[in-house]
Design an enzyme around this catalytic site. Structure first.
Site, short mmCIF file in Angstrom:
data_model
loop_
_atom_site.label_atom_id
_atom_site.label_comp_id
_atom_site.label_asym_id
_atom_site.label_seq_id
_atom_site.Cartn_x
_atom_site.Cartn_y
_atom_site.Cartn_z
N ARG A 24 0.82 -1.22 0.00
CA ARG A 24 0.00 0.00 0.00
C ARG A 24 0.85 1.26 0.00
O ARG A 24 0.33 2.35 -0.14
CB ARG A 24 -0.94 0.00 1.21
CG ARG A 24 -1.99 -1.10 1.14
CD ARG A 24 -2.91 -1.04 2.31
NE ARG A 24 -2.17 -1.11 3.55
CZ ARG A 24 -2.43 -1.95 4.54
NH1 ARG A 24 -3.42 -2.79 4.44
NH2 ARG A 24 -1.69 -1.94 5.63
N CYS A 25 2.16 1.10 0.18
CA CYS A 25 3.06 2.25 0.26
C CYS A 25 3.72 2.48 -1.10
O CYS A 25 4.36 1.58 -1.65
CB CYS A 25 4.13 1.97 1.33
SG CYS A 25 5.47 3.16 1.37
#
Length: 118
Positions: A12-13
């Site tokens: 998600r980063c």
């Protein structure tokens, strides 16, 4: 045979995704550990800390994260062992991405930090 490189990764980063792409464009195969799904244990965190060669565990933590302050980890009296235990209990506190080799480790902020490992 296990990979020489291990990437502690959070999909998600954006910085972590960029790190994975950085490795792939260089033809570097790494074992990808989604550390939020498969958190490193305390022994692995000690090893990452040692390989990073930093003075304080805070240098491998997301110190601007709300959870860091909520847990009172900004208390200057807390030592490295207490901080490592907090990361083991709350893996979201681990700075990302982290690339680990048999001898060293680096945090990919910026990604150029990985150059010394490859």
């Amino acid at each position: 045979m296990p990979s020489e490189f291990v990437l502690y990764h959070n999909n998600r980063c954006s910085k972590s995704r960029a790190a994975l792409e950085w490795l792939q464009t260089r033809g570097i195969e790494a074992e990808v550990v989604r550390y939020l799904d498969t958190p490193p244990d305390l022994a692995a965190l000690h090893e990452i800390f040692r390989k990073l060669g930093v003075a304080s565990v805070r240098e491998m933590m997301r110190t601007k994260d709300d959870l860091y302050k909520e847990l009172g980890l900004d208390n200057p009296d807390l030592g490295n062992d207490a901080l490592l235990a907090a990361v083991a209990a709350h893996p979201a506190l681990l700075e990302r991405p982290v690339l680990v080799t048999p001898e060293k480790a680096a945090i990919g902020h910026p990604l150029e930090n990985f150059e010394a490992l490859v």
